[in-house]
Design a protein around this motif. Structure first.
Motif, PDB file in Angstrom:
ATOM      1  N   THR A  15       0.848  -1.191   0.000  1.00 51.87           N
ATOM      2  CA  THR A  15       0.000   0.000   0.000  1.00 51.87           C
ATOM      3  C   THR A  15       0.878   1.234   0.000  1.00 51.87           C
ATOM      4  N   ASP A  16       0.348   2.322  -0.528  1.00 55.48           N
ATOM      5  CA  ASP A  16       1.078   3.590  -0.433  1.00 55.48           C
ATOM      6  C   ASP A  16       0.611   4.400   0.771  1.00 55.48           C
ATOM      7  N   ASP A  17      -0.326   3.848   1.551  1.00 54.41           N
ATOM      8  CA  ASP A  17      -0.832   4.497   2.757  1.00 54.41           C
ATOM      9  C   ASP A  17      -0.295   3.753   3.975  1.00 54.41           C
ATOM     10  N   ASP A  18       0.765   4.280   4.554  1.00 56.70           N
ATOM     11  CA  ASP A  18       1.434   3.585   5.652  1.00 56.70           C
ATOM     12  C   ASP A  18       0.542   3.453   6.891  1.00 56.70           C
TER      13      ASP A  18
ATOM     14  N   TRP B 246       6.347  -9.008   6.124  1.00 57.36           N
ATOM     15  CA  TRP B 246       6.908  -8.932   4.775  1.00 57.36           C
ATOM     16  C   TRP B 246       6.549  -7.571   4.227  1.00 57.36           C
ATOM     17  N   SER B 247       7.498  -6.791   3.948  1.00 62.12           N
ATOM     18  CA  SER B 247       8.926  -6.943   3.899  1.00 62.12           C
ATOM     19  C   SER B 247       9.578  -5.776   4.628  1.00 62.12           C
ATOM     20  N   ALA B 248      10.814  -5.952   5.039  1.00 64.70           N
ATOM     21  CA  ALA B 248      11.511  -4.830   5.675  1.00 64.70           C
ATOM     22  C   ALA B 248      11.605  -3.660   4.702  1.00 64.70           C
ATOM     23  N   LEU B 249      12.067  -3.921   3.494  1.00 64.83           N
ATOM     24  CA  LEU B 249      12.269  -2.866   2.490  1.00 64.83           C
ATOM     25  C   LEU B 249      11.218  -2.937   1.390  1.00 64.83           C
ATOM     26  N   ASP B 250      10.894  -1.779   0.826  1.00 67.80           N
ATOM     27  CA  ASP B 250      10.126  -1.801  -0.413  1.00 67.80           C
ATOM     28  C   ASP B 250      10.983  -2.553  -1.423  1.00 67.80           C
TER      29      ASP B 250
ATOM     30  N   GLY C 204       7.298  -5.422 -10.545  1.00 66.26           N
ATOM     31  CA  GLY C 204       8.437  -4.518 -10.426  1.00 66.26           C
ATOM     32  C   GLY C 204       8.465  -3.823  -9.071  1.00 66.26           C
ATOM     33  N   TYR C 205       8.828  -2.541  -9.101  1.00 70.46           N
ATOM     34  CA  TYR C 205       8.967  -1.771  -7.863  1.00 70.46           C
ATOM     35  C   TYR C 205       7.680  -1.054  -7.456  1.00 70.46           C
ATOM     36  N   ARG C 206       6.610  -1.193  -8.237  1.00 69.88           N
ATOM     37  CA  ARG C 206       5.365  -0.463  -7.944  1.00 69.88           C
ATOM     38  C   ARG C 206       4.764  -0.809  -6.588  1.00 69.88           C
ATOM     39  N   PRO C 207       4.549  -2.080  -6.249  1.00 73.55           N
ATOM     40  CA  PRO C 207       3.953  -2.353  -4.933  1.00 73.55           C
ATOM     41  C   PRO C 207       4.942  -2.031  -3.815  1.00 73.55           C
TER      42      PRO C 207
ATOM     43  N   ILE D  51      10.218   0.075   5.400  1.00 70.83           N
ATOM     44  CA  ILE D  51      11.308   1.007   5.114  1.00 70.83           C
ATOM     45  C   ILE D  51      11.212   1.385   3.641  1.00 70.83           C
ATOM     46  N   ALA D  52      11.070   2.680   3.371  1.00 68.03           N
ATOM     47  CA  ALA D  52      10.989   3.177   1.996  1.00 68.03           C
ATOM     48  C   ALA D  52      12.387   3.202   1.383  1.00 68.03           C
TER      49      ALA D  52
END
Length: 146
Positions: free
Chosen positions: A66-69, A99-103, A110-113, A118-119
């Motif tokens: 999600t993009d809403d933390d 899941w997951s520590a990092l984006d 790809g990197y979209r989700p 951690i951003a």
């Protein structure tokens, strides 16, 4: 599985199955970036089912894109409330890994989700902890939700 230390459980959502197979999400369902229904309560259900196998359980993956933390923190809180109920009922849950520590890079998307707490800035590789990471840290230090 005889002799194994634990059974790893991975859960992100629920699937509704009716007499004719898989059913669509409810019309008013909130969906994640992966198209899954936002349904953190599913973790408790799968833990209860897996407990019937008689092995200690470890949640090896649980989270959402999600993009809403604030929704991520709510997802984790609700999922962990289910884990607490399982523990209170004597189910042997020995760990929880978000899941997951990092984006990260998702093979099909790809990197979209953005799953991470951690951003990651893809240009500079700079990393910044999100509020959900601080929330998880607080839960871990307390070893309790409150």
């Amino acid at each position: 599985m005889a002799g194994d230390d634990y059974l790893g459980v991975q859960n992100y959502t629920r699937t509704i199955v009716g007499p004719n197979g898989m059913q669509p999400h409810p019309e008013d369902a909130e969906l994640t970036q992966m198209g899954y229904e936002f349904y953190p309560q599913a973790l408790e259900g799968v833990l209860r089912r897996a407990a019937a196998l008689g092995f200690p359980l470890v949640v090896t993956e649980n989270g959402l894109a999600t993009d809403d933390d604030t929704r991520r923190a709510e997802f984790v809180r609700t999922a962990l409330e289910g884990v607490e109920r399982c523990l209170a009922d004597g189910i042997d849950v020995r760990g929880y890994y978000y899941w997951s520590a990092l984006d990260n890079f998702e093979w099909m998307f790809g990197y979209r989700p953005t799953f991470g707490v951690i951003a990651v800035d893809r240009t500079t590789q700079r990393r910044e902890a999100k509020a959900s990471a601080r929330y998880l840290g607080t839960v871990a230090r307390r070893n309790a939700l409150s």
